[in-house]
Design a protein around this motif. Sequence first.
Motif, PDB file in Angstrom:
ATOM      1  N   TYR A  15       0.839  -1.198   0.000  1.00 48.94           N
ATOM      2  CA  TYR A  15       0.000   0.000   0.000  1.00 48.94           C
ATOM      3  C   TYR A  15       0.877   1.251   0.000  1.00 48.94           C
ATOM      4  O   TYR A  15       0.554   2.246  -0.649  1.00 48.94           O
ATOM      5  CB  TYR A  15      -0.925   0.034   1.224  1.00 48.94           C
ATOM      6  CG  TYR A  15      -1.848  -1.156   1.371  1.00 48.94           C
ATOM      7  CD1 TYR A  15      -2.204  -1.931   0.270  1.00 48.94           C
ATOM      8  CD2 TYR A  15      -2.361  -1.518   2.610  1.00 48.94           C
ATOM      9  CE1 TYR A  15      -3.036  -3.026   0.403  1.00 48.94           C
ATOM     10  CE2 TYR A  15      -3.204  -2.607   2.758  1.00 48.94           C
ATOM     11  CZ  TYR A  15      -3.531  -3.359   1.654  1.00 48.94           C
ATOM     12  OH  TYR A  15      -4.359  -4.443   1.799  1.00 48.94           O
ATOM     13  N   GLY A  16       1.948   1.210   0.768  1.00 50.07           N
ATOM     14  CA  GLY A  16       2.876   2.330   0.777  1.00 50.07           C
ATOM     15  C   GLY A  16       3.830   2.277  -0.399  1.00 50.07           C
ATOM     16  O   GLY A  16       4.172   3.311  -0.986  1.00 50.07           O
ATOM     17  N   TYR A  17       4.236   1.086  -0.767  1.00 50.56           N
ATOM     18  CA  TYR A  17       5.224   0.887  -1.837  1.00 50.56           C
ATOM     19  C   TYR A  17       4.748   1.478  -3.161  1.00 50.56           C
ATOM     20  O   TYR A  17       5.535   2.029  -3.927  1.00 50.56           O
ATOM     21  CB  TYR A  17       5.471  -0.611  -1.978  1.00 50.56           C
ATOM     22  CG  TYR A  17       6.613  -1.010  -2.876  1.00 50.56           C
ATOM     23  CD1 TYR A  17       7.932  -0.851  -2.463  1.00 50.56           C
ATOM     24  CD2 TYR A  17       6.374  -1.581  -4.126  1.00 50.56           C
ATOM     25  CE1 TYR A  17       8.992  -1.243  -3.276  1.00 50.56           C
ATOM     26  CE2 TYR A  17       7.418  -1.979  -4.941  1.00 50.56           C
ATOM     27  CZ  TYR A  17       8.731  -1.807  -4.510  1.00 50.56           C
ATOM     28  OH  TYR A  17       9.775  -2.200  -5.324  1.00 50.56           O
ATOM     29  N   ILE A  18       3.453   1.390  -3.418  1.00 50.79           N
ATOM     30  CA  ILE A  18       2.926   1.863  -4.691  1.00 50.79           C
ATOM     31  C   ILE A  18       2.903   3.387  -4.776  1.00 50.79           C
ATOM     32  O   ILE A  18       2.951   3.963  -5.856  1.00 50.79           O
ATOM     33  CB  ILE A  18       1.492   1.297  -4.922  1.00 50.79           C
ATOM     34  CG1 ILE A  18       1.082   1.474  -6.383  1.00 50.79           C
ATOM     35  CG2 ILE A  18       0.491   1.975  -3.989  1.00 50.79           C
ATOM     36  CD1 ILE A  18      -0.232   0.783  -6.713  1.00 50.79           C
ATOM     37  N   VAL A  19       2.882   4.066  -3.633  1.00 51.17           N
ATOM     38  CA  VAL A  19       2.709   5.513  -3.599  1.00 51.17           C
ATOM     39  C   VAL A  19       3.973   6.256  -4.017  1.00 51.17           C
ATOM     40  O   VAL A  19       3.905   7.296  -4.692  1.00 51.17           O
ATOM     41  CB  VAL A  19       2.266   5.965  -2.193  1.00 51.17           C
ATOM     42  CG1 VAL A  19       2.255   7.492  -2.078  1.00 51.17           C
ATOM     43  CG2 VAL A  19       0.886   5.400  -1.866  1.00 51.17           C
ATOM     44  N   THR A  20       5.145   5.746  -3.634  1.00 49.96           N
ATOM     45  CA  THR A  20       6.385   6.516  -3.791  1.00 49.96           C
ATOM     46  C   THR A  20       7.222   6.121  -5.002  1.00 49.96           C
ATOM     47  O   THR A  20       8.342   6.601  -5.164  1.00 49.96           O
ATOM     48  CB  THR A  20       7.250   6.366  -2.526  1.00 49.96           C
ATOM     49  OG1 THR A  20       7.407   4.969  -2.218  1.00 49.96           O
ATOM     50  CG2 THR A  20       6.609   7.075  -1.350  1.00 49.96           C
TER      51      THR A  20
END
Length: 484
Positions: free
Chosen positions: A100-105
């Motif tokens: 979920y976080g990996y896709i954002v940055t």
Amino acid sequence: MKIHRCRNSNPINDFHVGTALHTEKSYPVWMIWKRRRYVVATMAFFGFSCVYALRVVLSIAIVAMTATTEVVHIDGTITQVPGFDWDSKVQGYVLSSFFYGYIVTQLAGGWLAAKYGGKYVYGIGIAVTGVLTIISPFAAKQSYYFLIALRVVEGLFEGVTYPGIHAVWAEWAPPLERSRLAAIGFSGSYAGTVVTMVVSPLISNKLGWEAVFYVFGCMAVLWFLCWCKVVADSPSNDRYISDSELSYIKNSLGEQQVSRIVKHPWKSIATSIPVWAIIVATFSEDWGLYTLLTQLPTFMKDTLHFELASTGVMAGIPYLVMAVTTPIAGKVADSLLEREIFNITQVRKICNYAACIGPAVFLLAAAYLISPVGTTICMSVAVGMSAFKWSGYGINHLDIAPQHASVLMGISNTFGTIPGIVSPIISGYIVTTPTDSQWQTVFIISSCIYILGGIFYGVFASGELEPWAVHMDKTKDDGEQRAS
């Protein structure tokens, strides 16, 4: 040295053996460390070992975290200590939360790396993820919601690593060595996976599952300190590089030398068919990889009835094969280019076919054999053939748009992260009993996605420099614009 070529030519096709490109001072194999670009690749290898150790550690530890353990007291009495009461659906959300976080940055990481260089973007991403991994046991003991939130933040920081390293390759990797240098670095991903899968159960059995997070988190922080000391952000800033190697890298890159002042043609990128070929290939390949990465230990336990220690060893064998085959695939790809057997587009497509069609076939075979030896062999071949992706779509960004490679990597990896979110959740809903047929369904889905991605890339991919990747610079001498 001035390099003259037409606007849409590919630098790999413009250089030939015997030109100034090949005048670098040669060293014996045992002195390869004198070539600084290989030092960078080696440090990247250990960096990616940390990246995947931090990513996969929960997939191994969760088996022990949710198991009931026996505690033998001094007086001989035995107490049953229950693990975390997380059903398959909760475990699916916990395992997918990282992404979920990996896709954002991804895109932000690519932009930062293009603007400021990849060294610190890549390094800080790993270091902070290591620190957060160290506090993961504390988070898990509070609630799985807390652990999910922590893993999301870990994903935010680790999301910049792949775009960051592409910015490093853009400055350090000569065109005819891109496949092998990148393959050396990326093979660390699988070496890290193997070590984590094999060592984690042993650490867990001896010291408790909490120690697994402490060990690998500290390793990542230690690596970061070495990375900052050893690696320079570009060849020109490396005080240890030889004049011959510096000249070799600059001459080989020619007009592709990276500028930190670059405007990204977003519309052209969004409408580029070769870019979408990379995106589709990334999505399909990552679906299969993340399915195995997050589910293989559980699959081994459910269908082959391995104990925790055996599960880690057996699940790690396929990634050991991949750690070995990845640099071999890179060497083969570069050799085909150097000998002019195939052009760059053909090499990328051939490697990608091997990385998609092969795993699809052997993944299905593994799902239906359901035997310790047969399943392990098929899984090993499937994962081993996936190694060719780093000589296919995985390095293709640098072929079509080297100035924008980190951004393109961020874009493609954003789409490639979706399987990391969706696949564990879907697997959690499919595998509820569990039964062999449920696991077969999981692997059938992965195989179909593999094949579709391989076909799409084979039709639409390109290894040629894209017209929108040719930017205009002003020469200092005459102020006239020239294509570069």
